[in-house]
Motif scaffolding. Structure first.
Motif, PDB file in Angstrom:
ATOM      1  N   GLN A 331       0.474  -1.708   0.033  1.00 25.38           N
ATOM      2  CA  GLN A 331      -0.132  -0.218   0.203  1.00 25.38           C
ATOM      3  C   GLN A 331       0.927   1.443   0.183  1.00 25.38           C
ATOM      4  O   GLN A 331       0.388   2.582  -0.424  1.00 25.38           O
ATOM      5  CB  GLN A 331      -0.603  -0.132   1.128  1.00 25.38           C
ATOM      6  N   MET A 332       1.576   1.016   0.554  1.00 23.14           N
ATOM      7  CA  MET A 332       2.704   2.125   0.386  1.00 23.14           C
ATOM      8  C   MET A 332       3.452   2.388  -0.611  1.00 23.14           C
ATOM      9  O   MET A 332       3.679   3.762  -1.921  1.00 23.14           O
ATOM     10  CB  MET A 332       4.445   2.179   1.152  1.00 23.14           C
ATOM     11  N   LEU A 333       3.944   1.839  -2.110  1.00 21.98           N
ATOM     12  CA  LEU A 333       4.402   1.843  -3.262  1.00 21.98           C
ATOM     13  C   LEU A 333       3.095   1.989  -4.479  1.00 21.98           C
ATOM     14  O   LEU A 333       1.533   2.757  -4.358  1.00 21.98           O
ATOM     15  CB  LEU A 333       3.894   0.895  -3.802  1.00 21.98           C
ATOM     16  N   ASP A 334       3.159   3.299  -5.119  1.00 16.42           N
ATOM     17  CA  ASP A 334       2.314   3.501  -5.963  1.00 16.42           C
ATOM     18  C   ASP A 334       4.011   3.293  -7.341  1.00 16.42           C
ATOM     19  O   ASP A 334       4.595   4.065  -6.766  1.00 16.42           O
ATOM     20  CB  ASP A 334       1.832   4.777  -5.722  1.00 16.42           C
ATOM     21  N   PHE A 433       7.999  13.754  10.079  1.00 16.98           N
ATOM     22  CA  PHE A 433       6.565  12.849   9.541  1.00 16.98           C
ATOM     23  C   PHE A 433       6.491  11.829  11.088  1.00 16.98           C
ATOM     24  O   PHE A 433       7.351  10.747  10.572  1.00 16.98           O
ATOM     25  CB  PHE A 433       6.252  12.583   8.094  1.00 16.98           C
ATOM     26  N   THR A 434       5.599  12.224  11.549  1.00 18.49           N
ATOM     27  CA  THR A 434       5.622  11.112  12.827  1.00 18.49           C
ATOM     28  C   THR A 434       4.235  10.429  13.297  1.00 18.49           C
ATOM     29  O   THR A 434       2.932  10.989  12.644  1.00 18.49           O
ATOM     30  CB  THR A 434       5.902  11.965  13.994  1.00 18.49           C
ATOM     31  N   PHE A 435       4.245   9.452  13.884  1.00 21.68           N
ATOM     32  CA  PHE A 435       3.576   8.429  13.899  1.00 21.68           C
ATOM     33  C   PHE A 435       2.881   8.412  15.686  1.00 21.68           C
ATOM     34  O   PHE A 435       4.053   7.812  16.337  1.00 21.68           O
ATOM     35  CB  PHE A 435       2.327   7.834  13.229  1.00 21.68           C
ATOM     36  N   VAL A 447       3.097   8.096   5.863  1.00 23.11           N
ATOM     37  CA  VAL A 447       3.932   7.997   4.383  1.00 23.11           C
ATOM     38  C   VAL A 447       3.092   9.037   3.641  1.00 23.11           C
ATOM     39  O   VAL A 447       3.270   9.445   2.563  1.00 23.11           O
ATOM     40  CB  VAL A 447       4.344   6.186   4.058  1.00 23.11           C
ATOM     41  N   ARG A 448       1.765   8.256   3.456  1.00 21.36           N
ATOM     42  CA  ARG A 448       0.940   8.972   2.539  1.00 21.36           C
ATOM     43  C   ARG A 448       1.085  10.513   2.755  1.00 21.36           C
ATOM     44  O   ARG A 448       1.089  11.522   1.953  1.00 21.36           O
ATOM     45  CB  ARG A 448      -0.483   8.416   2.800  1.00 21.36           C
ATOM     46  N   ARG A 449       0.975  10.942   4.218  1.00 23.29           N
ATOM     47  CA  ARG A 449       1.213  12.108   5.021  1.00 23.29           C
ATOM     48  C   ARG A 449       2.471  13.014   4.139  1.00 23.29           C
ATOM     49  O   ARG A 449       2.620  14.107   3.542  1.00 23.29           O
ATOM     50  CB  ARG A 449       1.407  13.112   6.097  1.00 23.29           C
ATOM     51  N   ALA A 450       3.491  12.576   3.877  1.00 22.15           N
ATOM     52  CA  ALA A 450       4.632  13.070   3.303  1.00 22.15           C
ATOM     53  C   ALA A 450       4.651  13.417   2.169  1.00 22.15           C
ATOM     54  O   ALA A 450       4.441  14.044   1.996  1.00 22.15           O
ATOM     55  CB  ALA A 450       5.488  12.151   4.405  1.00 22.15           C
ATOM     56  N   ARG A 451       3.653  12.178   1.423  1.00 21.41           N
ATOM     57  CA  ARG A 451       4.015  12.196   0.414  1.00 21.41           C
ATOM     58  C   ARG A 451       3.109  12.803  -0.499  1.00 21.41           C
ATOM     59  O   ARG A 451       3.200  13.751  -1.339  1.00 21.41           O
ATOM     60  CB  ARG A 451       3.709  10.529  -0.035  1.00 21.41           C
TER      61      ARG A 451
END
Ligand code: ADP
Length: 492
Positions: A331-334, A433-435, A447-451
């Motif tokens: 899911q991280m990849l696109d 970016f943190t969680f 990861v999505r927020r960063a991207r």
């Protein structure tokens, strides 16, 4: 002369630890053993580093060493004596004394397994103190690192009490509490010949009736430090305490968290000869794409389009949050995201990452090796660096990443929490970016927020990159805190 000097003379500190860059390094401990003495020296402290003379130290360093002394030393309960050789080298003004003994140090890279490592480090901690007496170099403080050197504070107050080095005070730093040096009580009694009364619950003994070297060292050390303030708090809790939380809580008055830095000469993107296009804070935005392209070409990744390149440089162990990455990897990849992994460790993770590389050729590279030069190129060429650790005493990779203008994506734990300020969507402030909770969907969200910021709000992304490069991640401030600690101990 520094203001921290003792009555006009420099503080003398002996570092005792099991690894030190560039001689031998398996992780952050090796970096700290290299960088902190240099930083202390710059602040007027006299430092000597004592480490084993492993066979795996590259020949070019062995050739720099000179024999200083040798003697026989008592060690085991049956009265056997062991050879101690002292080989010495100087590198950039720091003196290194290597303890030589082929029986112990001819195997491993440098560690082997607890069965061999326990005798090896019982011997090493004692030989390090004996070497200081032999060299007639008596420090104000011995600064010991992790379980491998944890017996030194114990020996200091027992076998070495009344000898010259016995006047020194001791600091024991916890770089990682997960590894403690646990074995049967009789085994440790044999290899240390320490008095029986120390094998009780307050010192070496643990709940299951075994002996724990780290526990004993923590009990005897004059001060305990760990490598971030957050980790100092965490290790007093059940979740992070690795069974020693009660012991650390008991000793909390002498526990202090001092965050690690990095050696900013070793990690200097402007002078880095391993990079295709060295850069600084001024031209990072122009030069990073060149480094990214070189990285992609080296690793066989597609150079088409504007790719968001995520790096991971890590020991591949449970500590590092790799199960979270595995759970959401696809899911991280696109088509605009690439992942580069550099690491070795648990075959479970090595194989998982190899599988992803095979499955997503051109978008994923799993480089299952230890490779310093590739590490530099990933720090420079990636856009973001993932550090989703389960626990992280300090973590150096996020600091190096920031220094190279690569935005960290981290879990808020230990030193990651202390060094990465979360990106604020409203103001654009922050370093990464943190969680918080250890949950895969939260990592994916980070990861999505960063991207999203990278692709949709490049100005703000670029501002994070330049802010990261300007952040002070050097040792200067923390070395000053260690100087204060040493001075306080030496004056007592
Ligand atoms: P730890 O000490 O838990 O391994 P740190 O983040 O404190 O983690 O330090 C890791 C250090 O090791 C960093 O300098 C990082 O660049 C380096 N490193 C880790 N794995 C590799 C690898 N496979 N190749 C090169 N360097 C690595």
């Amino acid at each position: 002369m520094s203001e921290k000097d003792l009555n006009g003379r420099a503080l003398k500190v002996a570092f005792i630890g099991s690894e030190c860059y560039p001689f031998v390094k398996t992780g952050g401990l090796g970096d700290v053993m290299y960088a902190l003495p240099r930083a202390l020296q710059r602040q007027g402290c006299e430092v000597r580093v004592i480490m084993p003379c492993y066979r795996c130290i590259p020949d070019k360093y062995k050739r720099m060493m000179q024999h200083r002394a040798s003697f026989m030393m008592d060690l085991t309960r049956d009265g056997r004596t062991f050879f101690v050789g002292i080989m010495e080298a100087e590198l950039d003004g720091v003196t290194y004394d290597f303890i030589e003994n082929r029986e112990f140090f001819d195997w491993g890279n440098p560690y082997t397994g607890l069965w061999e490592d326990i005798p090896k480090y019982c011997y090493f901690s004692k030989a390090a103190l004996a070497a200081l007496n032999c060299l007639d170099w008596i420090p104000d403080v011995i600064h010991c690192h992790d379980w491998q050197a944890a017996l030194a504070p114990v020996y200091l107050r027992t076998h070495f009490a009344g000898t010259p080095v016995g006047s020194a005070r001791s600091v024991l730093t916890i770089h990682n509490l997960r590894f403690q040096g646990i074995c049967g009580i009789e085994h440790l009694k044999f290899w240390t010949s320490l008095p029986d009364e120390l094998f009780n619950y307050p010192v070496f003994k643990i709940n299951d009736g075994e002996a724990n070297m780290f526990k004993g060292g923590l009990a005897f050390a004059d001060r305990i430090t760990t490598v971030s303030a957050a980790y100092a708090d965490e290790i007093q809790t059940d979740f992070y305490g690795e069974g020693l939380n009660g012991h650390l809580w008991y000793h909390r008055q002498k526990l202090l968290g001092i965050v690690n830095g990095i050696d900013v000469e070793q990690w200097n993107s402007q002078e880095d000869k391993l990079l295709t296009a060295p850069y600084d804070g001024e031209d990072v935005l122009q030069k990073k794409p060149e480094n990214k392209k070189a990285l992609q070409e080296r690793l066989g990744l597609s150079t088409e389009g504007d790719q968001f390149v995520i790096g991971l440089i890590s020991r591949l162990t449970d500590q590092k949050g790799l199960d979270l990455i595995d759970a959401v990897f696809t899911q991280m990849l696109d088509e605009h995201t690439q992942v580069v992994i550099l690491g070795t460790g648990d075959p479970r993770y090595e194989n998982a990452f190899r599988y992803y590389e095979g499955e997503y050729k051109g978008r994923v590279c799993a480089y299952i090796k230890y490779d310093e030069s590739l590490a530099h190129q990933i720090y420079a060429g990636a856009d973001a660096l993932l550090v989703p650790s389960l626990f992280e005493p300090c973590g150096l990779t996020q600091l190096i990443a920031m220094r190279y203008g690569t935005v960290p994506i981290v879990r808020e734990t230990g030193g990651l929490k202390d060094t990465v300020e979360p990106y604020n969507e409203n103001t654009g402030e922050g370093n990464g970016f943190t969680f918080d909770r250890y949950e895969a969907p939260l990592l994916l969200d980070a990861v999505r927020r960063a991207r999203r910021v990278y692709t949709e709000d490049r100005d703000r992304w670029n501002a994070v990159v330049t802010r990261d490069m300007a952040k002070d991640v050097s040792w200067q401030r923390s070395a000053g805190l260690y100087m204060d600690l040493y001075a306080e101990l030496a004056e007592q």
